[in-house]
Design an enzyme around this catalytic site. Sequence first.
Site, PDB file in Angstrom:
ATOM      1  N   LYS A  41      26.592  92.604  65.184  1.00  0.00           N
ATOM      2  CA  LYS A  41      26.424  91.205  64.903  1.00  0.00           C
ATOM      3  C   LYS A  41      25.828  90.996  63.520  1.00  0.00           C
ATOM      4  O   LYS A  41      26.010  89.956  62.897  1.00  0.00           O
ATOM      5  CB  LYS A  41      25.485  90.559  65.934  1.00  0.00           C
ATOM      6  CG  LYS A  41      25.982  90.618  67.342  1.00  0.00           C
ATOM      7  CD  LYS A  41      24.967  90.044  68.309  1.00  0.00           C
ATOM      8  CE  LYS A  41      25.432  90.272  69.728  1.00  0.00           C
ATOM      9  NZ  LYS A  41      24.389  89.965  70.697  1.00  0.00           N
ATOM     10  N   GLY A  42      25.125  91.981  63.037  1.00  0.00           N
ATOM     11  CA  GLY A  42      24.342  91.835  61.817  1.00  0.00           C
ATOM     12  C   GLY A  42      25.114  91.473  60.567  1.00  0.00           C
ATOM     13  O   GLY A  42      24.605  90.779  59.707  1.00  0.00           O
ATOM     14  N   GLU A  97      29.259  96.118  56.089  1.00  0.00           N
ATOM     15  CA  GLU A  97      28.062  96.408  56.871  1.00  0.00           C
ATOM     16  C   GLU A  97      26.877  95.645  56.302  1.00  0.00           C
ATOM     17  O   GLU A  97      26.846  95.351  55.108  1.00  0.00           O
ATOM     18  CB  GLU A  97      27.802  97.918  56.852  1.00  0.00           C
ATOM     19  CG  GLU A  97      26.581  98.374  57.607  1.00  0.00           C
ATOM     20  CD  GLU A  97      26.583  98.083  59.095  1.00  0.00           C
ATOM     21  OE1 GLU A  97      26.696  96.897  59.481  1.00  0.00           O
ATOM     22  OE2 GLU A  97      26.427  99.019  59.888  1.00  0.00           O
ATOM     23  N   ASP A 101      21.335 102.769  56.983  1.00  0.00           N
ATOM     24  CA  ASP A 101      20.058 103.419  57.173  1.00  0.00           C
ATOM     25  C   ASP A 101      20.302 104.932  57.187  1.00  0.00           C
ATOM     26  O   ASP A 101      20.510 105.534  56.141  1.00  0.00           O
ATOM     27  CB  ASP A 101      19.467 102.902  58.490  1.00  0.00           C
ATOM     28  CG  ASP A 101      18.008 103.195  58.654  1.00  0.00           C
ATOM     29  OD1 ASP A 101      17.673 104.383  58.782  1.00  0.00           O
ATOM     30  OD2 ASP A 101      17.195 102.259  58.684  1.00  0.00           O
ATOM     31  N   PHE A 150      11.417  98.259  57.850  1.00  0.00           N
ATOM     32  CA  PHE A 150      12.245  97.574  58.833  1.00  0.00           C
ATOM     33  C   PHE A 150      12.389  96.121  58.392  1.00  0.00           C
ATOM     34  O   PHE A 150      11.400  95.415  58.224  1.00  0.00           O
ATOM     35  CB  PHE A 150      11.615  97.643  60.231  1.00  0.00           C
ATOM     36  CG  PHE A 150      12.520  97.097  61.284  1.00  0.00           C
ATOM     37  CD1 PHE A 150      13.547  97.865  61.796  1.00  0.00           C
ATOM     38  CD2 PHE A 150      12.365  95.797  61.745  1.00  0.00           C
ATOM     39  CE1 PHE A 150      14.407  97.363  62.766  1.00  0.00           C
ATOM     40  CE2 PHE A 150      13.213  95.280  62.709  1.00  0.00           C
ATOM     41  CZ  PHE A 150      14.235  96.064  63.223  1.00  0.00           C
ATOM     42  N   ASP A 157      18.218  91.741  62.739  1.00  0.00           N
ATOM     43  CA  ASP A 157      17.361  91.240  63.812  1.00  0.00           C
ATOM     44  C   ASP A 157      16.300  92.235  64.237  1.00  0.00           C
ATOM     45  O   ASP A 157      16.352  93.411  63.917  1.00  0.00           O
ATOM     46  CB  ASP A 157      18.221  90.915  65.035  1.00  0.00           C
ATOM     47  CG  ASP A 157      18.717  92.170  65.743  1.00  0.00           C
ATOM     48  OD1 ASP A 157      18.403  92.336  66.937  1.00  0.00           O
ATOM     49  OD2 ASP A 157      19.424  92.991  65.114  1.00  0.00           O
TER      50      ASP A 157
END
Length: 172
Positions: A41-42, A97, A101, A150, A157
């Site tokens: 979803k990001g 994307e 990470d 983070f 999210d």
Amino acid sequence: MDGKINVLISEKEIADRVAEMAKELSQEYAGKEVHLICILKGSVFFTCELAKRMEVPVTMDFLTVSSYGAGTESSGVITLKKDLDEPIEGKDVILVEDIIDTGNTLSWVYKNLKERNPASLKLITLLNKPDRRKVKLDVDMTGFVIPDKFVIGYGLDYDQKYRNLPYVGVIE
């Protein structure tokens, strides 16, 4: 997760960089149609803003993969939750994307898509955390290189919250 949210990348900085990326991609793909694959979803915010600014014909599809649960660390187990609706064989594909990470998930997705025989396959990301990389991954275009923190906002999210923030932030 409680705490103050500090802005890492402002709404204006994101808008300006997305416009630059769209312009560069439009020039590269001039005369062609581009098929954007958004990883849900990001990446939805980034993909939509990028598509709106591209000056070549754009089609879109969506893929859902997961390597995170409700925490802040990847589980390392990659699950395909929603596959593409259409074949990509022979298409010029841009995999979009939100953040790279460790690279584990993107490496898996990239290999999966490459096996489907697109005419070309480019990987772009809004955010890149090279300090966290665990696998070799060639990223064709990056919006911002960020530190190993983070981050939330602009689609990212924490336990499905904070995606709607118009900036990228860090919870202190």
